[in-house]
Design a protein around this motif. Structure first.
Motif, PDB file in Angstrom:
ATOM      1  N   LYS A 174       5.340 -10.554   8.477  1.00  0.00           N
ATOM      2  CA  LYS A 174       4.851 -10.877   9.827  1.00  0.00           C
ATOM      3  C   LYS A 174       3.796 -11.985   9.833  1.00  0.00           C
ATOM      4  N   ASN A 175       3.098 -12.134   8.725  1.00  0.00           N
ATOM      5  CA  ASN A 175       1.990 -13.084   8.687  1.00  0.00           C
ATOM      6  C   ASN A 175       2.158 -14.039   7.512  1.00  0.00           C
ATOM      7  N   LYS A 176       2.410 -15.331   7.838  1.00  0.00           N
ATOM      8  CA  LYS A 176       2.695 -16.261   6.737  1.00  0.00           C
ATOM      9  C   LYS A 176       1.436 -16.614   5.933  1.00  0.00           C
ATOM     10  N   ASN A 177       0.265 -16.272   6.458  1.00  0.00           N
ATOM     11  CA  ASN A 177      -0.977 -16.510   5.713  1.00  0.00           C
ATOM     12  C   ASN A 177      -1.357 -15.325   4.816  1.00  0.00           C
ATOM     13  N   ALA A 178      -0.516 -14.296   4.805  1.00  0.00           N
ATOM     14  CA  ALA A 178      -0.825 -13.120   3.981  1.00  0.00           C
ATOM     15  C   ALA A 178      -0.931 -13.539   2.509  1.00  0.00           C
ATOM     16  N   ARG A 179      -1.928 -13.001   1.813  1.00  0.00           N
ATOM     17  CA  ARG A 179      -2.183 -13.372   0.421  1.00  0.00           C
ATOM     18  C   ARG A 179      -1.904 -12.172  -0.478  1.00  0.00           C
ATOM     19  N   LYS A 180      -1.318 -12.443  -1.628  1.00  0.00           N
ATOM     20  CA  LYS A 180      -1.024 -11.336  -2.552  1.00  0.00           C
ATOM     21  C   LYS A 180      -2.240 -11.075  -3.453  1.00  0.00           C
ATOM     22  N   TYR A 181      -2.567  -9.821  -3.643  1.00  0.00           N
ATOM     23  CA  TYR A 181      -3.615  -9.469  -4.601  1.00  0.00           C
ATOM     24  C   TYR A 181      -2.986  -9.404  -5.992  1.00  0.00           C
ATOM     25  N   ASP A 182      -3.657 -10.013  -7.004  1.00  0.00           N
ATOM     26  CA  ASP A 182      -3.175  -9.859  -8.382  1.00  0.00           C
ATOM     27  C   ASP A 182      -3.661  -8.538  -8.961  1.00  0.00           C
ATOM     28  N   THR A 183      -4.937  -8.235  -8.662  1.00  0.00           N
ATOM     29  CA  THR A 183      -5.477  -6.939  -9.094  1.00  0.00           C
ATOM     30  C   THR A 183      -6.281  -6.332  -7.951  1.00  0.00           C
ATOM     31  N   LEU A 184      -6.387  -5.036  -7.983  1.00  0.00           N
ATOM     32  CA  LEU A 184      -7.157  -4.294  -6.983  1.00  0.00           C
ATOM     33  C   LEU A 184      -7.809  -3.130  -7.697  1.00  0.00           C
ATOM     34  N   ARG A 185      -8.949  -2.679  -7.160  1.00  0.00           N
ATOM     35  CA  ARG A 185      -9.539  -1.460  -7.696  1.00  0.00           C
ATOM     36  C   ARG A 185      -9.103  -0.289  -6.825  1.00  0.00           C
ATOM     37  N   TYR A 186      -9.023   0.886  -7.442  1.00  0.00           N
ATOM     38  CA  TYR A 186      -8.606   2.071  -6.667  1.00  0.00           C
ATOM     39  C   TYR A 186      -9.460   2.210  -5.411  1.00  0.00           C
ATOM     40  N   ILE A 187     -10.758   2.007  -5.626  1.00  0.00           N
ATOM     41  CA  ILE A 187     -11.699   2.248  -4.535  1.00  0.00           C
ATOM     42  C   ILE A 187     -11.424   1.302  -3.355  1.00  0.00           C
ATOM     43  N   ASP A 188     -10.983   0.059  -3.672  1.00  0.00           N
ATOM     44  CA  ASP A 188     -10.660  -0.893  -2.599  1.00  0.00           C
ATOM     45  C   ASP A 188      -9.422  -0.447  -1.833  1.00  0.00           C
ATOM     46  N   VAL A 189      -8.451   0.103  -2.579  1.00  0.00           N
ATOM     47  CA  VAL A 189      -7.241   0.604  -1.913  1.00  0.00           C
ATOM     48  C   VAL A 189      -7.642   1.690  -0.921  1.00  0.00           C
ATOM     49  N   LEU A 190      -8.540   2.566  -1.370  1.00  0.00           N
ATOM     50  CA  LEU A 190      -8.968   3.677  -0.510  1.00  0.00           C
ATOM     51  C   LEU A 190      -9.794   3.163   0.673  1.00  0.00           C
ATOM     52  N   LYS A 191     -10.757   2.286   0.382  1.00  0.00           N
ATOM     53  CA  LYS A 191     -11.672   1.798   1.430  1.00  0.00           C
ATOM     54  C   LYS A 191     -10.931   0.953   2.466  1.00  0.00           C
ATOM     55  N   LYS A 192     -10.080   0.056   1.987  1.00  0.00           N
ATOM     56  CA  LYS A 192      -9.381  -0.862   2.893  1.00  0.00           C
ATOM     57  C   LYS A 192      -8.172  -0.202   3.544  1.00  0.00           C
ATOM     58  N   GLY A 193      -7.837   1.011   3.095  1.00  0.00           N
ATOM     59  CA  GLY A 193      -6.673   1.701   3.649  1.00  0.00           C
ATOM     60  C   GLY A 193      -5.377   0.945   3.370  1.00  0.00           C
ATOM     61  N   LEU A 194      -5.306   0.261   2.207  1.00  0.00           N
ATOM     62  CA  LEU A 194      -4.096  -0.502   1.873  1.00  0.00           C
ATOM     63  C   LEU A 194      -2.951   0.459   1.601  1.00  0.00           C
ATOM     64  N   LYS A 195      -1.770   0.062   2.048  1.00  0.00           N
ATOM     65  CA  LYS A 195      -0.650   0.999   1.927  1.00  0.00           C
ATOM     66  C   LYS A 195       0.068   0.864   0.583  1.00  0.00           C
ATOM     67  N   VAL A 196      -0.698   0.979  -0.496  1.00  0.00           N
ATOM     68  CA  VAL A 196      -0.098   0.936  -1.827  1.00  0.00           C
ATOM     69  C   VAL A 196       0.487   2.298  -2.122  1.00  0.00           C
ATOM     70  N   MET A 197      -0.364   3.281  -1.981  1.00  0.00           N
ATOM     71  CA  MET A 197      -0.015   4.684  -2.212  1.00  0.00           C
ATOM     72  C   MET A 197      -0.880   5.475  -1.259  1.00  0.00           C
ATOM     73  N   ASP A 198      -0.516   6.703  -0.966  1.00  0.00           N
ATOM     74  CA  ASP A 198      -1.371   7.500  -0.098  1.00  0.00           C
ATOM     75  C   ASP A 198      -2.663   7.857  -0.845  1.00  0.00           C
ATOM     76  N   ALA A 199      -3.643   8.313  -0.089  1.00  0.00           N
ATOM     77  CA  ALA A 199      -4.979   8.525  -0.666  1.00  0.00           C
ATOM     78  C   ALA A 199      -4.970   9.588  -1.757  1.00  0.00           C
ATOM     79  N   THR A 200      -4.162  10.631  -1.593  1.00  0.00           N
ATOM     80  CA  THR A 200      -4.123  11.697  -2.612  1.00  0.00           C
ATOM     81  C   THR A 200      -3.628  11.125  -3.938  1.00  0.00           C
ATOM     82  N   ALA A 201      -2.549  10.348  -3.858  1.00  0.00           N
ATOM     83  CA  ALA A 201      -1.974   9.765  -5.076  1.00  0.00           C
ATOM     84  C   ALA A 201      -2.966   8.786  -5.706  1.00  0.00           C
ATOM     85  N   THR A 202      -3.590   7.951  -4.884  1.00  0.00           N
ATOM     86  CA  THR A 202      -4.529   6.954  -5.411  1.00  0.00           C
ATOM     87  C   THR A 202      -5.713   7.650  -6.086  1.00  0.00           C
ATOM     88  N   SER A 203      -6.228   8.711  -5.454  1.00  0.00           N
ATOM     89  CA  SER A 203      -7.371   9.419  -6.051  1.00  0.00           C
ATOM     90  C   SER A 203      -6.993  10.051  -7.382  1.00  0.00           C
TER      91      SER A 203
END
Ligand code: UDP
Length: 238
Positions: A174-203
């Protein structure tokens, strides 16, 4: 790069990846391609366990609250994962890959019950193990199952196979300016609510220091690339 960087991996395949462009059910070309990629990775000497989703057939959360309650809807979702697992076993055995399906919901005519020590033994003997039935409990997902099983069987990484190249700042479709992350920290996935995995799985991954590599399954050879340490997709770690 020809030596695998992992000895034992847990491959998480979502129902969405299996359905391809069909919108429902199983795309048999994709199924065959996944089976071929798994065979290829096995030939590198890597132990492969698969956790399979069921969203291409039934997703508990979308049915819950209609005329059935959440727990029942989730059990239906777990049954959907068993259908997918049997399909993957068929595709793997067709190309000569010894495979055992292990289920968290007992169904003895179809699959072995999940027993941790037995699963490890299968892997040691060179068999691919396909975990179905999720965790066997409602209110969980197959992502959480992947985190749980990987921790139980000594998996070094979760390879989360998706239809996109990794995790983006926003939806790249939907957004051509979207940028791919090469690395992420678990905590960022949780804080930013990124849809990588649900919070239970990420924790669970965070607590067990289990890296997750999110990559595009639909590009043939990608599982091999990840296993050989090529930097594709997005790595989520501590
Ligand atoms: N499910 C569950 N407990 C589990 C795993 C799965 O209740 O431990 C149910 C849940 O309803 C879920 C469905 O099974 O919606 C299919 O799993 P999931 O949504 O994780 O599949 P995917 O998104 O990977 O296709």
């Amino acid at each position: 790069m020809s030596k695998p960087v992992f000895k034992r991996v847990v491959l998480k395949i979502s129902g969405e990846a299996l359905q391809g462009r069909l919108g429902y059910g199983i795309d048999y070309d994709i199924l065959a391609s996944i089976a071929g990629q798994i065979k290829d990775v096995k030939s590198l000497g890597v132990d492969v366990a698969v956790v399979i989703g069921g969203g291409n057939i039934f997703r508990g959360t979308s049915a819950a609250g209609k005329s059935i309650d959440r727990a029942n809807a989730d059990y239906m979702g777990m049954l959907a994962t068993i259908i997918n697992g049997i399909a993957l076993q068929g595709a793997l055995e067709k190309i000569g890959v010894h495979t055992r399906v292990m289920t968290a919901i007992q169904m003895q005519q179809l699959a072995e019950p999940y027993i941790r020590r037995r699963a490890i033994r299968h892997l040691e003997k060179g068999r691919v193990v396909v975990f179905v039935g999720g965790t066997g409990n409602p209110y969980f997902t197959t992502d959480t199952t992947a985190a749980l099983r990987a921790s139980e069987i000594g998996g070094e990484v979760i390879l989360k196979a998706t239809k996109v190249d990794g995790v983006y700042t926003s939806d790249p479709a939907k957004n051509k300016n979207a940028r791919k992350y090469d690395t992420l920290r678990y905590i960022d996935v949780l804080k930013k609510g990124l849809k990588v995995m649900d919070a239970t799985a990420t924790s669970l991954c965070m607590d067990n220091n289990l890296p997750i590599i999110v990559f595009n399954l639909l590009k043939s050879g990608n599982i091999r690339r990840v296993v050989l340490g090529e930097k594709i997709g997005t790595v989520v770690k501590g």
